[in-house]
Motif scaffolding. Structure first.
Motif, PDB file in Angstrom:
ATOM      1  N   HIS A  62      76.327  55.730  81.444  1.00  0.00           N
ATOM      2  CA  HIS A  62      74.874  55.817  81.338  1.00  0.00           C
ATOM      3  C   HIS A  62      74.211  56.042  82.693  1.00  0.00           C
ATOM      4  CE1 HIS A  62      74.094  54.256  76.991  1.00  0.00           C
ATOM      5  NE2 HIS A  62      75.047  55.166  77.065  1.00  0.00           N
ATOM      6  N   GLY A  63      75.017  55.997  83.765  1.00  0.00           N
ATOM      7  CA  GLY A  63      74.493  56.413  85.060  1.00  0.00           C
ATOM      8  C   GLY A  63      74.338  55.307  86.082  1.00  0.00           C
ATOM      9  N   LYS A  64      75.063  54.222  85.888  1.00  0.00           N
ATOM     10  CA  LYS A  64      74.949  53.091  86.801  1.00  0.00           C
ATOM     11  C   LYS A  64      75.301  53.478  88.241  1.00  0.00           C
ATOM     12  CE  LYS A  64      78.100  50.149  86.713  1.00  0.00           C
ATOM     13  NZ  LYS A  64      79.106  49.162  86.408  1.00  0.00           N
ATOM     14  N   SER A  65      76.443  54.117  88.421  1.00  0.00           N
ATOM     15  CA  SER A  65      76.874  54.469  89.777  1.00  0.00           C
ATOM     16  C   SER A  65      75.955  55.497  90.404  1.00  0.00           C
ATOM     17  CB  SER A  65      78.297  55.025  89.772  1.00  0.00           C
ATOM     18  OG  SER A  65      79.160  54.118  89.159  1.00  0.00           O
ATOM     19  N   THR A  66      75.535  56.463  89.615  1.00  0.00           N
ATOM     20  CA  THR A  66      74.641  57.496  90.141  1.00  0.00           C
ATOM     21  C   THR A  66      73.328  56.863  90.593  1.00  0.00           C
ATOM     22  OG1 THR A  66      75.615  58.939  88.467  1.00  0.00           O
ATOM     23  CG2 THR A  66      73.719  59.795  89.652  1.00  0.00           C
ATOM     24  N   LEU A  67      72.814  55.935  89.813  1.00  0.00           N
ATOM     25  CA  LEU A  67      71.573  55.258  90.182  1.00  0.00           C
ATOM     26  C   LEU A  67      71.768  54.435  91.464  1.00  0.00           C
ATOM     27  CD1 LEU A  67      68.618  54.453  89.472  1.00  0.00           C
ATOM     28  CD2 LEU A  67      69.579  52.480  88.272  1.00  0.00           C
TER      29      LEU A  67
ATOM     30  N   ARG B 152      88.204  58.735  86.737  1.00  0.00           N
ATOM     31  CA  ARG B 152      87.910  58.287  85.379  1.00  0.00           C
ATOM     32  C   ARG B 152      86.455  57.901  85.233  1.00  0.00           C
ATOM     33  NH1 ARG B 152      92.640  55.192  82.730  1.00  0.00           N
ATOM     34  NH2 ARG B 152      94.341  56.460  83.453  1.00  0.00           N
ATOM     35  N   GLY B 153      85.749  57.871  86.340  1.00  0.00           N
ATOM     36  CA  GLY B 153      84.345  57.492  86.263  1.00  0.00           C
ATOM     37  C   GLY B 153      84.186  56.040  85.838  1.00  0.00           C
ATOM     38  N   ILE B 154      85.127  55.205  86.195  1.00  0.00           N
ATOM     39  CA  ILE B 154      85.037  53.802  85.809  1.00  0.00           C
ATOM     40  C   ILE B 154      85.052  52.938  87.071  1.00  0.00           C
ATOM     41  CG2 ILE B 154      86.214  51.906  84.650  1.00  0.00           C
ATOM     42  CD1 ILE B 154      87.520  54.146  82.924  1.00  0.00           C
ATOM     43  N   THR B 155      84.105  52.037  87.169  1.00  0.00           N
ATOM     44  CA  THR B 155      84.081  51.160  88.323  1.00  0.00           C
ATOM     45  C   THR B 155      84.886  49.915  88.000  1.00  0.00           C
ATOM     46  OG1 THR B 155      81.836  51.898  88.538  1.00  0.00           O
ATOM     47  CG2 THR B 155      82.520  50.136  89.983  1.00  0.00           C
ATOM     48  N   ILE B 156      85.859  49.593  88.813  1.00  0.00           N
ATOM     49  CA  ILE B 156      86.716  48.470  88.473  1.00  0.00           C
ATOM     50  C   ILE B 156      86.423  47.232  89.302  1.00  0.00           C
ATOM     51  CG2 ILE B 156      89.081  47.648  88.377  1.00  0.00           C
ATOM     52  CD1 ILE B 156      89.647  50.695  87.651  1.00  0.00           C
TER      53      ILE B 156
ATOM     54  N   LEU C 264      65.141  53.638  81.960  1.00  0.00           N
ATOM     55  CA  LEU C 264      65.586  54.691  81.049  1.00  0.00           C
ATOM     56  C   LEU C 264      66.024  55.871  81.902  1.00  0.00           C
ATOM     57  CD1 LEU C 264      62.592  54.319  78.570  1.00  0.00           C
ATOM     58  CD2 LEU C 264      64.843  53.227  78.469  1.00  0.00           C
ATOM     59  N   ASN C 265      67.286  56.172  81.868  1.00  0.00           N
ATOM     60  CA  ASN C 265      67.853  57.177  82.770  1.00  0.00           C
ATOM     61  C   ASN C 265      68.036  58.525  82.069  1.00  0.00           C
ATOM     62  OD1 ASN C 265      68.957  58.111  85.204  1.00  0.00           O
ATOM     63  ND2 ASN C 265      71.041  57.623  84.544  1.00  0.00           N
ATOM     64  N   LYS C 266      68.279  59.540  82.888  1.00  0.00           N
ATOM     65  CA  LYS C 266      68.581  60.910  82.438  1.00  0.00           C
ATOM     66  C   LYS C 266      67.377  61.573  81.770  1.00  0.00           C
ATOM     67  CE  LYS C 266      73.489  59.852  81.982  1.00  0.00           C
ATOM     68  NZ  LYS C 266      74.793  60.231  81.451  1.00  0.00           N
ATOM     69  N   ILE C 267      66.149  61.284  82.280  1.00  0.00           N
ATOM     70  CA  ILE C 267      64.965  61.890  81.673  1.00  0.00           C
ATOM     71  C   ILE C 267      64.861  63.376  81.984  1.00  0.00           C
ATOM     72  CG2 ILE C 267      63.607  59.747  81.585  1.00  0.00           C
ATOM     73  CD1 ILE C 267      62.150  60.835  84.123  1.00  0.00           C
ATOM     74  N   ASP C 268      65.718  63.877  82.890  1.00  0.00           N
ATOM     75  CA  ASP C 268      65.711  65.322  83.154  1.00  0.00           C
ATOM     76  C   ASP C 268      66.331  66.112  82.005  1.00  0.00           C
ATOM     77  OD1 ASP C 268      68.815  65.927  84.397  1.00  0.00           O
ATOM     78  OD2 ASP C 268      68.106  63.866  84.354  1.00  0.00           O
ATOM     79  N   LEU C 269      67.062  65.447  81.133  1.00  0.00           N
ATOM     80  CA  LEU C 269      67.739  66.168  80.049  1.00  0.00           C
ATOM     81  C   LEU C 269      66.793  66.388  78.872  1.00  0.00           C
ATOM     82  CD1 LEU C 269      71.209  64.350  80.057  1.00  0.00           C
ATOM     83  CD2 LEU C 269      70.667  66.626  80.965  1.00  0.00           C
TER      84      LEU C 269
ATOM     85  N   SER D  67      65.337  59.715  86.585  1.00  0.00           N
ATOM     86  CA  SER D  67      66.481  60.622  86.603  1.00  0.00           C
ATOM     87  C   SER D  67      67.262  60.320  87.868  1.00  0.00           C
ATOM     88  CB  SER D  67      66.048  62.096  86.591  1.00  0.00           C
ATOM     89  OG  SER D  67      67.184  62.884  86.905  1.00  0.00           O
ATOM     90  N   ALA D  68      68.386  59.682  87.697  1.00  0.00           N
ATOM     91  CA  ALA D  68      69.216  59.374  88.860  1.00  0.00           C
ATOM     92  C   ALA D  68      69.749  60.671  89.455  1.00  0.00           C
ATOM     93  CB  ALA D  68      70.360  58.459  88.462  1.00  0.00           C
ATOM     94  N   LYS D  69      69.705  61.726  88.651  1.00  0.00           N
ATOM     95  CA  LYS D  69      70.190  63.012  89.138  1.00  0.00           C
ATOM     96  C   LYS D  69      69.179  63.673  90.072  1.00  0.00           C
ATOM     97  CE  LYS D  69      72.214  67.284  87.509  1.00  0.00           C
ATOM     98  NZ  LYS D  69      72.363  68.169  86.343  1.00  0.00           N
TER      99      LYS D  69
HETATM  100  P1  GTP Z   1      80.824  53.870  84.963  1.00  0.00           P
HETATM  101  O1  GTP Z   1      80.864  53.684  86.443  1.00  0.00           O
HETATM  102  O2  GTP Z   1      82.014  54.593  84.463  1.00  0.00           O
HETATM  103  O3  GTP Z   1      80.458  52.644  84.209  1.00  0.00           O
HETATM  104  O4  GTP Z   1      79.710  54.913  84.621  1.00  0.00           O
HETATM  105  P2  GTP Z   1      78.284  54.909  85.179  1.00  0.00           P
HETATM  106  O5  GTP Z   1      77.414  54.195  84.226  1.00  0.00           O
HETATM  107  O6  GTP Z   1      78.316  54.493  86.595  1.00  0.00           O
HETATM  108  O7  GTP Z   1      77.891  56.424  85.068  1.00  0.00           O
HETATM  109  P3  GTP Z   1      77.844  57.503  86.223  1.00  0.00           P
HETATM  110  O8  GTP Z   1      76.869  57.155  87.270  1.00  0.00           O
HETATM  111  O9  GTP Z   1      79.229  57.818  86.612  1.00  0.00           O
HETATM  112  O10 GTP Z   1      77.215  58.703  85.396  1.00  0.00           O
HETATM  113  C1  GTP Z   1      77.839  59.241  84.257  1.00  0.00           C
HETATM  114  C2  GTP Z   1      77.523  60.721  84.152  1.00  0.00           C
HETATM  115  O11 GTP Z   1      76.143  60.937  83.939  1.00  0.00           O
HETATM  116  C3  GTP Z   1      77.859  61.478  85.431  1.00  0.00           C
HETATM  117  O12 GTP Z   1      78.398  62.721  85.061  1.00  0.00           O
HETATM  118  C4  GTP Z   1      76.517  61.643  86.111  1.00  0.00           C
HETATM  119  O13 GTP Z   1      76.468  62.803  86.918  1.00  0.00           O
HETATM  120  C5  GTP Z   1      75.569  61.775  84.934  1.00  0.00           C
HETATM  121  N1  GTP Z   1      74.215  61.300  85.240  1.00  0.00           N
HETATM  122  C6  GTP Z   1      73.868  60.113  85.772  1.00  0.00           C
HETATM  123  N2  GTP Z   1      72.528  60.031  85.879  1.00  0.00           N
HETATM  124  C7  GTP Z   1      72.017  61.186  85.394  1.00  0.00           C
HETATM  125  C8  GTP Z   1      70.682  61.714  85.229  1.00  0.00           C
HETATM  126  O14 GTP Z   1      69.664  61.092  85.537  1.00  0.00           O
HETATM  127  N3  GTP Z   1      70.594  62.948  84.673  1.00  0.00           N
HETATM  128  C9  GTP Z   1      71.666  63.665  84.300  1.00  0.00           C
HETATM  129  N4  GTP Z   1      71.465  64.875  83.771  1.00  0.00           N
HETATM  130  N5  GTP Z   1      72.919  63.219  84.447  1.00  0.00           N
HETATM  131  C10 GTP Z   1      73.102  61.998  84.984  1.00  0.00           C
END
Ligand code: GTP
Length: 597
Positions: free
Chosen positions: A17-22, A52-56, A132-137, A164-166
C-alpha cells in the motif's frame, strides 16, 4: 531535545500500500537524505527485501523537521514489517512510539493486514492519522476508502490526508499532521535510566546493535548499564541515532529513540522488550516484558552436495546470530544424511532464510516439507513436542495427538467468496464469522495450522486471482485424529517425505502424493513401486515403469557438440538428485509432492 518537540511514530499498512515509499518521501522532503543519495526504498536494507518488496527487520530513522509554526521538531519513525509472519515484531516496535500513520491504498481499500496492524496500534494506545495513498492513480477513490476506514476499523477518517507518495503530493500535510495530531512522548529527565530494548541485530563491525527507546533518564556513552531480564552489565561504547545511516551522539534523553553498542557478541544475549537501566541505583520497576517470538513452522535443510554440510552449518550459525526467532538443531535423515531441523515464525520467514542460504552462501538445499509442532500425549502420561514427523513415536504407545489451530481473517471481493469458503472447508476449517463491507466479504475461519503452512497462501491467491488478503493468529491446541503417513520408494521409506495428516484425508493425500512422485521421479532401468502407508498398511500405490535411458538416442549423426551438451545437461540434472537406495529423487520432489491442487 525537549519532549514537546519530539514525535515518535510508525507506519501501519497492508503490504504494497506504499509504506516504504511514503517513508522515503518523508525522509526526502525533510532533507534528511540528499536527493542524489536517495536510493529507492531506502529503509528496506536487504536485497531480498527489496526484490520482494517486503520489509523484514524493523528499521528506524530520525528526521529533523521545521513545522509551519516555525518550531523545530525531531520525528522518529520506526518502520514495521508488513507481513503476517512478523506480527510479533510489529507489536514490539509499536510499544516504543505514541502514534501511527495508517496508510491505505485509495485504489484498493482496507485489507486483512491493514486491520491486523491497525489493531496492534490501537492496542498500543496510539493516536492514528489516516493517510489515503496513491491518489495519482485514476482508480483512486478517497471517499469510498475513508468511509470504509470508518465502517470497518471504526476510527474517524474525516481528516484523512490525501497523498501520493509517488509524486510527493500531500507529503507536507502529512508532516504537519504528525506534529499537530500525534502526541509528544512523556518521560522524566531527573530519574534513573529506563530504556526499552526495541530490537537488536548483528553488525560485522560493531557487534550487536541495540535499538532503544528512552523512557526516563539519560543514556550516555561510557556509562555502565544493566539489562534487567538477566542482570548482565555492559559498558556502553557508542550511542547514536539513525539518519538513516548511523550518527554518533553523546547522549539520548527521555522520549528519544536511538541505538547503543556495548561489545555484545550475540543477538541472543539481548532480549527484546527488556528494560535497560543504570548498573547502580537503577530503576526498580521494569517495563512490561514482551513474550519472545516462538517458531511455529519447522522443516529440514539438507545440502544437496553432502560435502557442503560444514558450509551450511556456518551459514546457519551466521544467520541465527542476527535473528533470534530462527532456531535450529542438527538432524540426521536416513535418506538425506546430515542437515538441520530449523524453526521459523512462518512460511515467509522460512523462504527468506532458505533464499539467503542459497544466494548469499551459494549452497544448494533440499528443503523438507514444512511441519508444525504437534503435542503427542503418550499412554504413560508424558507429552512429547513433535517437530518432525519422522520422529513420531510408536503409535501403539500414543494416547492422543493435539495440533495447533489458528484464527484466520480473509478479506475477499464477493465474486470469489464461494471459492474461498470451499478452500477453507477443504482444509478442515470451521467458519466463525462472515460479514460484508461494501462489495467485499470478511470471513473468519478456525483452521488447523498444518493445513495452512504448506500452500494455503498460494491456493488462496490463485482461487481469488490475487484479490484476497489474509492474516492469522495462533489460538491454541486441540485434539484430532492425526496419523503419520510414510512414503516408500522402491520399498524403502523416505523419511524426508513423512507427513502428519488427518485420518479422513490420509487416503486422498497419499494417492495425490504417489501420483505426483510418479511424475517427478525420472524413470530408471527397473520398475519402481511408490507407496504411501500408515503404520504397516499401504493406503496408496503407483508404479513407475522401467525405461532404458539413452539421452543421446535422439541426436542425429555425429553432432558431437550437441551430444556433449546433452550429456552435460544430464550431469547438471544429476547434481540436483538424491539417491535413495537405487533410486534418484530430484530435489523439487520433496516440496512439490506435498502440494495439493
Ligand atoms: P511492503 O514494504 O512490502 O510492506 O510494501 P509497502 O507498503 O512498503 O509498499 P511500497 O512502498 O513498496 O509500495 C508498493 C508499490 O506501490 C510500489 O511499486 C510503489 O512504487 C507503489 N506506490 C507507492 N506509493 C504510490 C503512489 O502514491 N502512487 C503510485 N502510483 N504508486 C505508488
Amino acid at each position: 531535545t525537549d519532549l514537546a518537540h519530539i514525535r515518535n511514530f510508525s507506519i501501519v499498512a497492508h503490504i504494497d500500500h506504499g509504506k516504504s515509499t511514503l517513508a522515503d518521501r518523508l525522509i526526502q522532503e525533510t532533507g534528511t537524505v540528499k536527493d542524489r543519495d536517495m536510493k529507492e526504498q531506502l529503509l528496506d536494507s536487504m536485497d531480498i527485501e527489496r526484490e520482494r518488496g517486503i520489509t523484514i527487520k524493523a528499521n528506524t530513522v530520525r528526521i529533523d523537521y521545521t513545522a509551519d509554526n516555525g518550531e523545530a521538531y525531531v520525528l522518529n519513525l520506526i518502520d514495521t514489517p508488513g507481513h503476517v509472519d512478523f506480527a510479533y515484531e510489529v507489536s514490539r516496535s509499536m510499544r516504543a512510539v505514541e502514534g501511527s500513520l495508517l496508510v491505505v491504498d485509495s485504489t484498493q481499500g482496507v485489507e486483512a493486514q491493514t486491520l491486523a496492524n491497525v489493531y496492534q496500534a490501537i492496542d498500543a494506545d496510539h493516536d492514528i492519522v489516516p493517510v489515503l495513498n496513491k491518489i495519482d492513480l485514476p482508480a483512486s477513490d478517497c471517499d469510498r476508502v475513508a468511509e470504509q476506514i470508518e465502517d470497518v476499523i471504526g476510527i474517524d477518517a474525516s481528516e484523512a490526508i490525501q497523498v501520493s507518495a509517488k509524486t510527493g503530493q500531500g507529503i507536507h500535510e502529512t508532516l504537519e499532521s504528525i506534529v499537530t495530531h500525534l502526541p509528544a512522548p512523556q518521560g522524566t529527565l531527573d530519574a534513573p535510566l529506563k530504556a526499552m530494548l526495541v530490537d537488536s541485530w548483528y553488525d560485522a563491525y560493531l557487534g550487536v546493535i541495540v535499538l532503544v527507546r528512552i523512557m526516563d533518564g539519560t543514556l550516555k556513552k561510557g556509562m555502565r548499564v544493566k539489562f534487567m531480564s538477566n542482570n548482565t552489565l555492559h559498558h556502553v561504547d557508542r550511542v547514536g541515532v539513525f539518519r538513516p545511516e548511523m550518527e554518533m551522539v553523546d547522549s539520548l534523553g527521555p522520549g528519544e529513540i536511538g541505538f547503543l553498542t556495548a561489545s555484545i557478541k550475540q543477538v541472543r544475549d539481548t532480549r527484546v522488550g527488556d528494560t535497560i537501566t543504570n548498573d547502580r541505583n537503577g530503576t526498580e520497576i521494569a517495563l512490561d516484558g514482551f513474550k519472545p517470538a516462538q517458531p511455529v513452522v519447522f522443516c529440514g535443510f539438507f545440502p544437496v552436495d553432502s560435502s557442503e554440510f560444514e558450509d551450511l552449518r556456518d551459514a546457519i550459525d551466521k544467520l541465527a546470530l542476527n535473528d533470534a526467532s530462527f532456531s535450529f538443531e542438527m538432524e540426521t535423515s536416513a535418506a538425506l544424511g546430515f542437515g538441520f531441523r530449523c524453526g521459523f515464525l512462518g512460511l515467509l520467514h522460512l523462504e527468506v532464510i532458505r533464499d539467503r542460504i542459497e544466494r548469499e552462501y551459494d549452497i544448494e538445499l533440499i528443503t523438507t516439507a514444512p511441519s508444525v509442532i504437534y503435542h503427542v500425549y503418550m499412554k504413560d502420561g508424558e507429552m512429547i513436542e513433535l517437530h518432525n514427523p519422522a520422529d513420531m513415536p510408536d503409535p501403539s504407545k500414543v494416547d492422543h495427538i493435539e495440533e495447533p489451530r489458528i484464527k484466520a481473517t480473509i478479506l475477499v471481493p464477493d465474486e470469489f467468496l464461494g471459492d474461498v469458503l470451499k478452500l477453507c472447508q477443504d482444509r478442515r476449517g470451521i467458519q466463525m464469522d462472515l460479514t460484508y463491507a461494501g462489495s467485499r466479504a470478511m470471513v473468519v475461519y478456525d483452521l488447523p495450522l498444518n493445513e495452512v503452512v504448506f500452500d494455503f497462501y498460494d491456493r488462496l491467491k490463485s482461487v481469488t486471482k490475487g484479490y484476497a488478503s489474509f492474516d492469522y493468529q495462533m489460538t491454541g491446541y486441540t485434539e484430532d485424529a492425526l496419523v503419520k503417513m510414510s512414503v516408500l520408494v522402491n520399498d524403502e521409506p523416505v523419511d524426508a517425505l513423512s507427513t502428519m495428516v488427518h485420518r479422513d484425508r490420509a487416503e486422498m493425500r497419499g494417492r495425490a502424493m504417489c501420483e505426483k512422485l510418479k511424475d517427478l521421479i525420472p524413470r530408471h532401468m527397473f520398475k519402481i513401486p511408490i507407496q504411501a502407508a500408515i503404520g504397516g498398511k499401504v493406503i496408496a500405490r503407483e508404479t513407475l515403469s522401467a525405461l532404458r535411458k539413452d539421452v543421446t538416442a535422439k541426436c542425429y549423426g555425429g553432432d558431437a557438440t550437441r551430444k556433449r551438451k546433452l550429456l552435460d545437461k544430464q550431469k547438471a540434472g544429476k547434481k540436483k538428485m538424491r539417491q535413495f537406495g537405487k533410486v534418484d529423487i530430484p530435489q523439487e520432489a520433496f516440496i512439490s509432492a506435498l502440494k495439493m491442487d
